[in-house]
Structures are given as structure tokens and as C-alpha cells.
Design a protein around this motif. Structure first.
Motif, PDB file in Angstrom:
ATOM      1  N   ALA A  97      -3.358  -0.027  -2.142  1.00 55.01           N
ATOM      2  CA  ALA A  97      -3.428   1.305  -3.220  1.00 55.01           C
ATOM      3  C   ALA A  97      -2.138   1.336  -4.122  1.00 55.01           C
ATOM      4  O   ALA A  97      -2.450   2.073  -4.788  1.00 55.01           O
ATOM      5  N   ARG A  98      -1.224   0.706  -4.195  1.00 54.35           N
ATOM      6  CA  ARG A  98      -0.043   0.876  -4.926  1.00 54.35           C
ATOM      7  C   ARG A  98      -0.300  -0.292  -6.001  1.00 54.35           C
ATOM      8  O   ARG A  98      -1.134  -1.427  -5.925  1.00 54.35           O
ATOM      9  N   GLU A  99       0.171   0.026  -7.140  1.00 58.98           N
ATOM     10  CA  GLU A  99      -0.219  -0.698  -8.432  1.00 58.98           C
ATOM     11  C   GLU A  99       0.504  -1.918  -8.276  1.00 58.98           C
ATOM     12  O   GLU A  99       1.781  -2.363  -8.034  1.00 58.98           O
ATOM     13  N   GLY A 100      -0.385  -3.100  -8.518  1.00 62.25           N
ATOM     14  CA  GLY A 100       0.156  -4.517  -8.394  1.00 62.25           C
ATOM     15  C   GLY A 100       0.117  -4.944  -7.177  1.00 62.25           C
ATOM     16  O   GLY A 100       0.371  -6.157  -6.618  1.00 62.25           O
ATOM     17  N   GLY A 101      -0.048  -4.207  -5.998  1.00 66.56           N
ATOM     18  CA  GLY A 101      -0.208  -4.480  -4.558  1.00 66.56           C
ATOM     19  C   GLY A 101      -1.295  -5.660  -4.285  1.00 66.56           C
ATOM     20  O   GLY A 101      -0.664  -6.579  -3.547  1.00 66.56           O
ATOM     21  N   ALA A 102      -2.180  -5.619  -4.854  1.00 73.28           N
ATOM     22  CA  ALA A 102      -3.317  -6.491  -4.453  1.00 73.28           C
ATOM     23  C   ALA A 102      -2.930  -7.703  -4.892  1.00 73.28           C
ATOM     24  O   ALA A 102      -3.664  -8.850  -4.491  1.00 73.28           O
ATOM     25  N   GLU A 103      -2.135  -8.050  -6.029  1.00 76.60           N
ATOM     26  CA  GLU A 103      -1.894  -9.285  -6.361  1.00 76.60           C
ATOM     27  C   GLU A 103      -0.856  -9.810  -5.416  1.00 76.60           C
ATOM     28  O   GLU A 103      -0.748 -11.397  -5.771  1.00 76.60           O
ATOM     29  N   ILE A 104      -0.331  -9.269  -4.640  1.00 73.71           N
ATOM     30  CA  ILE A 104       0.725 -10.079  -3.487  1.00 73.71           C
ATOM     31  C   ILE A 104      -0.137 -10.664  -2.518  1.00 73.71           C
ATOM     32  O   ILE A 104      -1.038  -9.884  -1.587  1.00 73.71           O
ATOM     33  N   PRO A 105      -0.195 -12.000  -2.290  1.00 77.54           N
ATOM     34  CA  PRO A 105      -0.681 -12.668  -1.328  1.00 77.54           C
ATOM     35  C   PRO A 105      -0.160 -12.092   0.282  1.00 77.54           C
ATOM     36  O   PRO A 105       1.027 -11.942   0.207  1.00 77.54           O
ATOM     37  N   VAL A 106      -0.949 -11.774   1.065  1.00 81.29           N
ATOM     38  CA  VAL A 106      -0.501 -11.593   2.478  1.00 81.29           C
ATOM     39  C   VAL A 106      -1.255 -12.490   3.657  1.00 81.29           C
ATOM     40  O   VAL A 106      -2.586 -12.768   3.726  1.00 81.29           O
ATOM     41  N   ILE A 107      -0.302 -13.132   4.147  1.00 89.35           N
ATOM     42  CA  ILE A 107      -0.647 -14.052   5.463  1.00 89.35           C
ATOM     43  C   ILE A 107      -0.629 -13.084   6.667  1.00 89.35           C
ATOM     44  O   ILE A 107       0.429 -12.742   7.072  1.00 89.35           O
ATOM     45  N   VAL A 108      -1.431 -13.009   7.336  1.00 88.92           N
ATOM     46  CA  VAL A 108      -1.658 -12.054   8.662  1.00 88.92           C
ATOM     47  C   VAL A 108      -1.220 -13.122   9.752  1.00 88.92           C
ATOM     48  O   VAL A 108      -1.876 -14.252   9.825  1.00 88.92           O
ATOM     49  N   THR A 109      -0.111 -12.563  10.671  1.00 88.60           N
ATOM     50  CA  THR A 109       0.017 -13.431  11.922  1.00 88.60           C
ATOM     51  C   THR A 109      -0.251 -12.509  13.010  1.00 88.60           C
ATOM     52  O   THR A 109       0.287 -11.594  13.378  1.00 88.60           O
ATOM     53  N   SER A 110      -0.697 -13.338  14.191  1.00 86.54           N
ATOM     54  CA  SER A 110      -0.954 -12.349  15.243  1.00 86.54           C
ATOM     55  C   SER A 110      -1.103 -13.184  16.595  1.00 86.54           C
ATOM     56  O   SER A 110      -1.550 -14.341  16.464  1.00 86.54           O
ATOM     57  N   GLY A 111      -0.711 -12.762  17.577  1.00 82.64           N
ATOM     58  CA  GLY A 111      -1.091 -13.583  18.743  1.00 82.64           C
ATOM     59  C   GLY A 111      -2.442 -13.389  19.441  1.00 82.64           C
ATOM     60  O   GLY A 111      -2.849 -13.766  20.293  1.00 82.64           O
TER      61      GLY A 111
END
Length: 404
Positions: A97-111
Motif C-alpha cells: 500500500a506504500r508508494e514503491g513498496g511493491a517493488e521491494i522483493p519479499v521472501i517469506v520464511t516460516s516453520g
């Protein structure tokens, strides 16, 4: 702000560094934001990554969003999925929802080893899903892959912007050269015809105004696109280019033409179209606006009833560009000074134009002209020939053929 842990010594970091050497150097000095509510996981991530990347850590989703609000711009986010304050799902939504936020790649990590959880975070925009406990070599490889992908995307974006600017510059240059060339060609007629004056500018403005007025008309809206109107405007000054080929005793005669002279005058329409066609063949290119220019030059003296020249076309067989110019050209001839006539008062010109409905002019084009007559009167006044008086006198029309 949670402090950066860059350079924190750890056994895991030394091990990851040794294992990561086989991967080669990172694509650039990248900043990774690690978001996790477990301090042990933050320390472990710092130890694994700090020898290769700048690492910033945040204890929970809200603290991470605070860092972003303060101006932090990570190249990648390593995000824990299950956190008590703001979980991974909500964080991704807030980030995007933040400007430019969707351009940052996110790797999700979880057990969590549920396929539904992995599918959901990927559908929300995460680029990868890594299970805990981490395997350093695998995690480093994935980080590197997504950082390289982001770097490539950024480079492509910069290149695209640069290319777009270069293309726009080149297009502007080409248009400028074309416009200068068109103006120079159109002015050739003016150098031989001392009565032309601002005729080319006026007729261009008349045609543009008519075209814009008719863009919403059911008969014309399919043809009168913005691009086509642009071609009309650029082509209009060439409508009388064929007059360059007329002999002086006809073109410069200070009075009405006789029948033989009028037949010679009529040849200027075909000569103009032929000249444009020849230039087009020599260039080896087919340009849309030159097609419009050829049609306008050849057919602007055709009549709706088929009694015009050079081809005797009638009705909608006459190209639209020529039907528009026919109205513009006759109106300008009526209200302009010629060697053999004074300019006609506007209301008298309006009356005479109205008599051509369904005979000389396309009825719908003439209707638009008459309905907005004040617009065309203002164009005529704005682009008067210097010697033309503000209040033209009433005149007696010459014999047939005086409009050339």
C-alpha cells in the motif's frame, strides 16, 4: 529504531561466509531488512548474511513499517510469516500500500509447512517462501537470485526511461524537421503568389477547428481520431502546392481568369498531388500524413454534387480531408482581399456559404461550420493579411471560376 547489527560476530556468520564463497560476490552492496519477532532468528540471520550484505533487523512487523516510514529503503525483505503483532500476511499488504513498496522483493520464511500458507503469501506478492530452519547455502542462493532479479529490473527500468526520453527527443526532432520542410514547401506557392498572405495559416486553422468540431459526429468519429486531426493540420499548408507549377500569366493575372486560363488554373490540384506523390516515392517511405496531403491537394476543389475538378468525385467518394479543406478554402477566398476583389463582409460570406449545402459542400461539415461561424470569423481576424482592413466593403462577385 532497532539498531543495525551489521558486523556482529557469530559462528553462523563465519560458516555462511565460507559456504557462500562458492556463490561469488553479491550483485551489489545490497541492504536486507530482516523482520522477525524472535531475537534468536534475528541474530542468526545477521550472522549468516552480514559478511555479504548490509543487514538491518526489525523485531516485528510494526517496527519494520516504522523503519520504512523513516526512510529505510531495503533491496530485499526477509519476512517471518507468524508474528503476534503484525503477521507476514498483513505486513505484505501494508508494504504494497506504500508508494514503491511493491517493488521491494519479499521472501517469506516460516516453520509452517502448509502448502496453503505458501500459496497465499505468493498470491499476495511475495517472491519466494523459505522453510525454517534455514539452510545457509540455500538461503544465500535464493537471496542472491532475487537481488539479481531486482537489480536487473531496476536497470531495465532506468534503461526504459532513458530510451523513452531518447525516442521522444528523436520523434520531436523528426516532427520539427517535417514541419519545417512542410512549411518551406508550402511557402513556395506564396513566393510566386503575392496574394497568398496568411491564407495557408488561416486555412490550416479552419480545417483544424472543423475537424475538432466533427470528432463527435456519428459520420466522422470513426475517422477523425486525434492522430488524423494532427495529419490534417500538418498537411493543410500543402493544399495549394501545385500552384508552383502554374505559368505567371495565369497565377499572377490581376483579374478574373478567362475559360482557357481557368482550365490551366485547374491543373494545380493534380500537379500538387503528383508532386507530393513523387517526393514520397523518392523517399521510399509511406507516411500517413502525406496520404492526407495528397488527397487534400488533389481533391479540395471537388464538389459534393460531382461538378468539381479534377476528377469529378461526388459525395463521400471525396476524401474527408478534401471536403474539410473545400469549406475552409472557399470561406477564406470570400473574406480575403484578392487582386480582382475586395474582402467580403462576414455575414455575406456566411450567406453565400449556406447556399452550397448539398451542392458544393458536405452538408454535415457545412452545418458545423455555420453553427460555429463566430469561431471561423475570429480565426480570419486573428490571421489577417497586414494590408487587409478591419471592416471590408461590400463587393460585387466576379464571374465563374473566380475561386480558382
Amino acid at each position: 529504531m532497532f539498531p543495525s547489527l551489521v558486523g556482529l560476530p557469530s559462528q553462523g556468520g563465519a560458516q555462511a561466509g565460507a559456504q557462500g564463497e562458492a556463490l561469488g560476490p553479491p550483485p551489489s552492496t545490497a541492504r536486507i531488512l530482516v523482520v522477525d519477532d524472535d531475537p534468536c532468528s534475528l541474530v542468526l540471520a545477521q550472522g549468516m548474511l552480514s559478511e555479504r550484505y548490509e543487514v538491518v533487523v526489525a523485531c516485528g512487523g510494526h517496527q519494520a513499517l516504522g523503519l520504512l516510514d523513516e526512510g529505510l529503503r531495503p533491496d530485499l525483505i526477509l519476512l517471518d510469516l507468524l508474528m503476534p503483532d503484525l503477521g507476514g500476511y498483513g505486513f505484505i499488504q501494508c508494504l504494497h500500500a506504500r508508494e514503491g513498496g511493491a517493488e521491494i522483493p519479499v521472501i517469506v520464511t516460516s516453520g509452517c509447512d502448509e502448502a496453503e500458507a505458501e500459496a497465499l503469501v505468493l498470491s499476495l506478492g511475495a517472491v519466494d517462501y523459505v522453510h525454517k530452519p534455514w539452510r545457509p547455502q540455500s538461503l544465500l542462493a535464493r537471496l542472491r537470485t532475487h537481488l539479481e532479479l531486482r537489480q536487473a529490473r531496476d536497470q531495465l527500468r532506468v534503461r526504459a526511461v532513458s530510451l523513452e526520453a531518447e525516442v521522444a527527443h528523436r520523434v520531436a526532432e523528426c516532427l520539427a524537421v517535417q514541419n519545417v520542410t512542410l512549411h518551406a514547401l508550402a511557402s513556395l506557392a506564396g513566393t510566386r503568389d503575392p496574394e497568398t498572405g496568411a491564407h495557408l495559416e488561416r486555412t490550416k486553422c479552419y480545417v483544424e477547428r472543423l475537424a475538432v468540431l466533427l470528432q463527435g459526429h456519428p459520420r466522422f468519429q470513426g475517422e477523425l481520431s486525434d492522430a488524423y486531426v494532427g495529419w490534417l493540420v500538418r498537411s493543410a499548408p500543402l493544399h495549394d502546392i501545385g500552384k508552383v507549377g502554374l505559368p505567371d500569366h495565369v497565377l499572377l493575372k490581376p483579374g478574373p481568369l478567362d475559360a482557357d486560363e481557368f482550365r490551366i488554373m485547374q491543373t494545380h490540384a493534380a500537379m500538387g498531388a503528383d508532386a507530393i506523390a513523387h517526393a514520397e516515392r523518392e523517399s521510399g517511405m509511406t507516411l500517413d500524413f502525406l496520404k492526407v496531403a495528397k488527397d487534400m491537394a488533389r481533391h479540395h476543389h471537388e464538389r459534393w454534387d460531382g461538378a468539381g475538378y479534377p476528377d469529378g468525385l461526388a459525395g463521400e467518394d471525396i476524401p474527408l480531408s478534401a471536403r474539410l479543406m473545400a469549406v475552409a478554402d472557399v470561406f477564406d477566398a470570400l473574406v480575403s482581399r484578392r487582386a480582382y476583389k475586395a474582402p467580403m463582409p462576414f455575414e455575406e460570406a456566411r450567406r453565400i456559404m449556406s447556399l452550397g449545402e448539398g451542392t458544393q459542400f458536405d452538408p454535415d461539415i457545412l452545418a458545423a461550420f455555420l453553427a460555429h461561424f463566430d469561431d471561423f470569423q475570429q480565426i480570419a481576424l486573428r490571421h489577417q493579411d497586414p494590408e487587409e482592413p478591419q471592416a471590408p466593403a461590400v463587393v460585387t462577385l466576379p464571374g465563374p471560376g473566380w475561386l480558382n
